[in-house]
Design an enzyme around this catalytic site. Structure first.
Site, PDB file in Angstrom:
ATOM      1  N   ASP A  14      -0.628  -9.674  11.883  1.00 24.16           N
ATOM      2  CA  ASP A  14       0.445  -8.768  11.453  1.00 24.16           C
ATOM      3  C   ASP A  14       1.614  -8.716  12.453  1.00 24.16           C
ATOM      4  O   ASP A  14       2.759  -8.462  12.054  1.00 24.16           O
ATOM      5  CB  ASP A  14      -0.103  -7.344  11.267  1.00 24.16           C
TER       6      ASP A  14
ATOM      7  N   HIS B 146      -2.604  -3.023  14.148  1.00 25.54           N
ATOM      8  CA  HIS B 146      -2.557  -1.594  13.912  1.00 25.54           C
ATOM      9  C   HIS B 146      -3.874  -1.000  13.442  1.00 25.54           C
ATOM     10  O   HIS B 146      -3.915   0.191  13.077  1.00 25.54           O
ATOM     11  CB  HIS B 146      -1.459  -1.305  12.869  1.00 25.54           C
TER      12      HIS B 146
ATOM     13  N   HIS C 148      -8.017 -10.012  11.381  1.00 21.51           N
ATOM     14  CA  HIS C 148      -7.764  -8.622  10.969  1.00 21.51           C
ATOM     15  C   HIS C 148      -8.517  -8.351   9.668  1.00 21.51           C
ATOM     16  O   HIS C 148      -8.429  -9.139   8.726  1.00 21.51           O
ATOM     17  CB  HIS C 148      -6.249  -8.463  10.786  1.00 21.51           C
TER      18      HIS C 148
ATOM     19  N   HIS D 281       0.818  -1.225   0.000  1.00 20.70           N
ATOM     20  CA  HIS D 281       0.000   0.000   0.000  1.00 20.70           C
ATOM     21  C   HIS D 281       0.852   1.275   0.000  1.00 20.70           C
ATOM     22  O   HIS D 281       0.697   2.182   0.800  1.00 20.70           O
ATOM     23  CB  HIS D 281      -1.131  -0.002   1.030  1.00 20.70           C
TER      24      HIS D 281
ATOM     25  N   GLU E  76      -8.072  -5.969   7.461  1.00 22.68           N
ATOM     26  CA  GLU E  76      -7.338  -5.408   6.322  1.00 22.68           C
ATOM     27  C   GLU E  76      -7.297  -6.440   5.181  1.00 22.68           C
ATOM     28  O   GLU E  76      -7.164  -7.646   5.403  1.00 22.68           O
ATOM     29  CB  GLU E  76      -5.914  -4.994   6.734  1.00 22.68           C
TER      30      GLU E  76
ATOM     31  N   TYR F  65       9.358  -4.131   9.034  1.00 27.09           N
ATOM     32  CA  TYR F  65       7.905  -4.247   9.117  1.00 27.09           C
ATOM     33  C   TYR F  65       7.372  -3.425  10.300  1.00 27.09           C
ATOM     34  O   TYR F  65       6.419  -2.656  10.158  1.00 27.09           O
ATOM     35  CB  TYR F  65       7.504  -5.722   9.280  1.00 27.09           C
TER      36      TYR F  65
ATOM     37  N   HIS G 207       2.473 -12.636   7.793  1.00 30.24           N
ATOM     38  CA  HIS G 207       3.441 -12.289   6.745  1.00 30.24           C
ATOM     39  C   HIS G 207       4.788 -12.902   7.116  1.00 30.24           C
ATOM     40  O   HIS G 207       5.237 -12.781   8.264  1.00 30.24           O
ATOM     41  CB  HIS G 207       3.661 -10.771   6.650  1.00 30.24           C
TER      42      HIS G 207
ATOM     43  N   ASP H 299      -5.403  -7.563   2.899  1.00 28.40           N
ATOM     44  CA  ASP H 299      -4.387  -8.581   2.613  1.00 28.40           C
ATOM     45  C   ASP H 299      -4.700  -9.887   3.354  1.00 28.40           C
ATOM     46  O   ASP H 299      -4.187 -10.944   3.001  1.00 28.40           O
ATOM     47  CB  ASP H 299      -2.959  -8.083   2.934  1.00 28.40           C
TER      48      ASP H 299
HETATM   49 FE   LIG Z   1      -2.698  -4.929   8.642  1.00 29.34          FE
HETATM   50 FE   LIG Z   2      -1.039  -7.610   6.923  1.00 27.33          FE
END
Ligand SMILES: [Fe+2]
Ligand SMILES: [Fe+2]
Length: 390
Positions: free
Chosen positions: A164, A145, A78, A24, A80, A192, A223, A82
């Site tokens: 994450d 986050h 999460h 992103h 988000e 990261y 990740h 991804d």
């Molecule tokens: Fe995230």
């Molecule tokens: Fe992520």
């Protein structure tokens, strides 16, 4: 990536995005992975999904182990995209699956992305879900986050699915920390943290306290590499970053038009060297901002140099200061410098922006008209070498 069994009956079914170089908007040098995990028990459970563009590959990987239709639970740690992006593809097959997510942020976020047609189970810290011989326990980690973040722990397996947290944008055909160079993955862990979690040190501290209370022998993030041999190192690194600790380390960050601001930067670097401070020169015309912010995590001193372009700052410095403000680093000392032709607004603007971000100014701004002379450069070196910190 071959499907790998983390523990008997628990598989890694995520994907490797080898060629991604932007996450992103920020530069990732080694691609990334979107990790998802499948638990085979009386209840078949998928932990997180992958980016939507890799849905087919995720379904193929799951299909190598079970029929995706048989999935009972999809744990969404999460919202988000991804990690949630393939929820629609999974739910299209697993029509009776229940999505387990945090309350209220997870459910709210997933409905905003994918509609309210699915069955949701909302969980809070301490809630448990029996899968058969295994149990899952949930710990919410708000603002680590996003508001919705949570982690999932399986006590019978001493396994933490940390999403994450403890992730790295790093690719390999290996899946475990002890199969890779430790220095390399620790750098990616830092990269990261700096670019995703830096603003949330206080929340990270709380989450770390919760994680340390668990009996863990494996951390499976969403990740990068899975931690099983170097969990202690990963947790200690997070503690260091979350506390906002810094080292006697200086970054001389600059943009330059005709090498005058660069010449000042080099004198500043020499000044830091003379006072015995480790220092690094970072030309924003050549260095990705994500690498600059990774260095900044441990740096105590920042010198930021910008020539005056017309009556303002250069685009590279503008982008850097904007990104720095997003990530709001703590406990920094710094000053501004630059060369200019006639008005020199950039140096004052940079100083003010640093102040606004909470950087403590430790030296008057260094302003040079056009090209610095040898005498001026020597004087700059002397001034920096004599910086006294109370
Ligand atoms: Fe995230
Ligand atoms: Fe992520």
């Amino acid at each position: 990536m071959n499907t790998i069994e983390l523990k008997p009956g628990i598989y890694s079914v995520g994907i490797v995005d080898w060629n991604s170089r932007s996450f992103h908007g920020y530069a990732i040098n080694n691609g990334t992975t979107y990790n998802a995990y499948l638990i085979i028990d009386e209840k078949i459970t998928l932990i997180d999904t992958v980016k939507a563009s890799f849905s087919e590959e995720l379904i193929e990987r799951i299909s190598e182990i079970v029929d995706p239709k048989s999935i009972d639970y999809v744990i969404s740690n999460h919202v988000e995209m991804d990690h949630s992006g393939s929820i629609p593809a999974v739910m299209k097959l697993a029509k009776n699956a229940v999505i387990v997510t945090s309350s209220p942020g997870g459910k709210k976020g997933l409905i905003a992305h994918y509609g309210d047609a699915y069955q949701y189970m909302e969980v809070k810290t301490g809630d448990t879900l029996k899968l058969g011989k295994r149990t899952l326990t949930f710990v919410t980690t708000p603002m680590l986050h996003w508001t919705d973040n949570m982690v999932t722990y399986c006590p019978e397996e001493k396994l933490l699915f940390s999403n994450d947290a403890f992730g790295q944008h790093y690719t390999s055909n290996n899946r475990f920390d002890d199969e890779e160079e430790l220095e390399r993955i620790m750098y990616e862990l830092r990269h990261y943290y700096a670019n995703i979690l830096m603003p949330y040190g206080q929340q990270a501290k709380k989450a770390l306290a919760a994680v340390k209370a668990l009996d863990i022998d494996m951390i499976a993030p969403s990740h990068g590499i899975i931690w099983r041999s170097h969990i202690k190192e990963a947790i200690e690194a997070y503690e260091y970053y979350a506390e906002g600790r810094t080292e006697d380390y200086a970054l001389v960050i600059y943009d330059t038009m005709w090498h005058s601001t660069e010449a000042i930067a080099r004198s500043i670097l020499e000044g830091f060297s003379r006072r015995g401070t480790r220092a690094k020169l970072l030309d924003l015309g050549k260095t990705p901002l994500s690498d600059v912010m990774t260095e900044m995590l441990k740096a105590k001193y920042l010198a930021v140099g910008c020539p005056t372009l017309d009556s303002y700052i250069t685009p590279n410095i503008g982008a850097f200061l904007t990104y720095m403000k997003c990530l709001s680093p703590k406990n920094k000392l710094g000053f501004a410098f630059g060369s200019y032709g006639w008005s020199g607004q950039s140096i004052g603007i940079v100083e003010q922006m640093l102040k606004d971000m909470g950087v403590e100014i430790i030296l008057d701004p260094i302003r040079i008209t056009y090209v610095p002379s040898e005498k001026q450069l020597k004087d700059i070196e002397d001034r920096v070498s004599e910086i006294k910190i109370m």
